[in-house]
Design an enzyme around this catalytic site. Structure first.
Site, PDB file in Angstrom:
ATOM      1  N   THR A 117     -16.814  16.639  24.651  1.00 31.91           N
ATOM      2  CA  THR A 117     -18.001  17.458  24.855  1.00 31.91           C
ATOM      3  C   THR A 117     -18.517  17.337  26.282  1.00 31.91           C
ATOM      4  O   THR A 117     -18.882  18.333  26.913  1.00 31.91           O
ATOM      5  CB  THR A 117     -19.105  17.043  23.864  1.00 31.91           C
ATOM      6  OG1 THR A 117     -18.610  17.176  22.532  1.00 31.91           O
ATOM      7  CG2 THR A 117     -20.337  17.924  24.025  1.00 31.91           C
TER       8      THR A 117
ATOM      9  N   GLU B  37     -26.341  11.624  19.971  1.00 31.97           N
ATOM     10  CA  GLU B  37     -25.644  12.718  20.632  1.00 31.97           C
ATOM     11  C   GLU B  37     -25.652  12.565  22.148  1.00 31.97           C
ATOM     12  O   GLU B  37     -24.710  12.958  22.840  1.00 31.97           O
ATOM     13  CB  GLU B  37     -26.289  14.051  20.236  1.00 31.97           C
ATOM     14  CG  GLU B  37     -25.961  14.522  18.837  1.00 31.97           C
ATOM     15  CD  GLU B  37     -24.555  15.056  18.715  1.00 31.97           C
ATOM     16  OE1 GLU B  37     -23.609  14.240  18.786  1.00 31.97           O
ATOM     17  OE2 GLU B  37     -24.385  16.270  18.541  1.00 31.97           O
TER      18      GLU B  37
END
Length: 306
Positions: A181, A128
């Site tokens: 993101t 991530e």
């Protein structure tokens, strides 16, 4: 085992008031991965179907997460990974998390499960970090553990599993634009007012209490984001209208899924969730935007072996 095929579910993170700490696992929406033991040490991404993503291990979230767990175990072999993407990158429903979580889950299974699913979260977070610039667990934790998850703390990592009320369903609409993101994190304010923080704390506590007690009305009035949604909502076409329509058609609450552009709604019962989906579809059908819509129960299992 020398080979494993797994389903890696999509997830909804933040859930309005739980920025970076709260997420849920969706059912039937997700990627598939095949991971094989190899006589050659290291990690190789051998195939990606459904997305234009790098095969280079260090540039792929699955590769980075796989390297993290491989460095924690002593093996004289390596792994080859095939990824079949059904979750679009930048969709806001955990595309990178599915790959990162799937990689560590599959490798853990093939080496005899030295780690619990909860322990795997920390390795998946490394993937991530490549995708978003920060290690956060609000997508990888529900992908691995199923249900709802609360990240109580990051230092040390402390993830709490929360079972979903039985009649809770999620509706997710994905307008076909990509919001990265990392870019959506950049629009956030580093400082917030004490007044806003107090509102957010109250809603997060209320949402957790509502989930644990299956109090659907409490869940609904707690699904409010005082801090992030006002900054990110303007980047999502028709966001305010979609949210308003979801609530008018019986949703308990609605908000941005992850960093967007997907919009989620939670409902009590499948019939209401489907009604909300129809209302969302009507709004985007009047625009030039392509979109996808999903109605899903909450996945209590997380990643599963196929």
């Amino acid at each position: 085992m020398t080979e494993i095929k797994i389903f890696c579910p999509a997830t909804i993170a933040n859930l309005s008031c739980g920025f970076d700490v709260l997420g849920l696992c969706l059912d039937d929406i997700g990627d598939e991965m095949i991971i094989r033991k190899s006589d050659q040490k290291g990690i190789r991404i051998t195939k990606i179907v459904g997305a234009d993503l790098p095969l280079e291990t260090e540039k792929n979230v699955a590769g980075v997460a796989a390297l993290a767990i491989l460095n924690a175990i002593d093996t004289d072999f390596g792994f080859d990974i095939e990824i079949y993407k059904n979750i679009k990158a930048g969709s806001g429903i955990g595309s990178s998390a599915a790959s990162a979580a799937g990689a560590v889950f599959g490798i853990n299974e093939l080496v005899g499960r030295p780690f619990t699913r909860n322990q795997l979260v920390e390795y998946a977070m490394k993937g991530e970090a490549l995708a978003s610039g920060s290690e956060h667990a609000d997508n990888v934790a529900p992908a691995l553990l199923g249900g709802f998850t609360l990240v109580r703390g990051y230092n040390p990592l402390d993830v709490i599993e929360i079972k979903s009320p039985t009649e809770l369903y999620a509706t997710v609409v994905h307008p076909q634009i990509e919001l990265k993101t990392s870019e959506m994190r950049a629009v956030l304010q580093p400082m917030i007012s004490l007044k806003s923080a107090i509102v957010q704390w109250g809603n997060l506590g209320g949402l957790i209490a509502g989930l644990c007690s299956s109090n659907y009305k409490l869940i609904g009035r707690s699904l409010h984001d005082e801090i992030v949604e006002p900054l990110r909502g303007k980047f999502i076409p028709q966001f305010d209208l979609v949210k308003k329509s979801a609530l008018e058609n019986g949703a308990l609450g609605s908000g941005i899924s992850g960093s967007g552009p997907s919009i989620f709604a939670l409902s009590e019962g499948l019939e209401t969730a489907q009604k909300v989906a129809n209302a969302m579809s009507e709004i985007y059908a009047k625009t030039d935007l392509e979109y996808e819509i999903h109605v899903s129960k909450i996945n209590a299992e997380g990643i599963r072996i196929l």
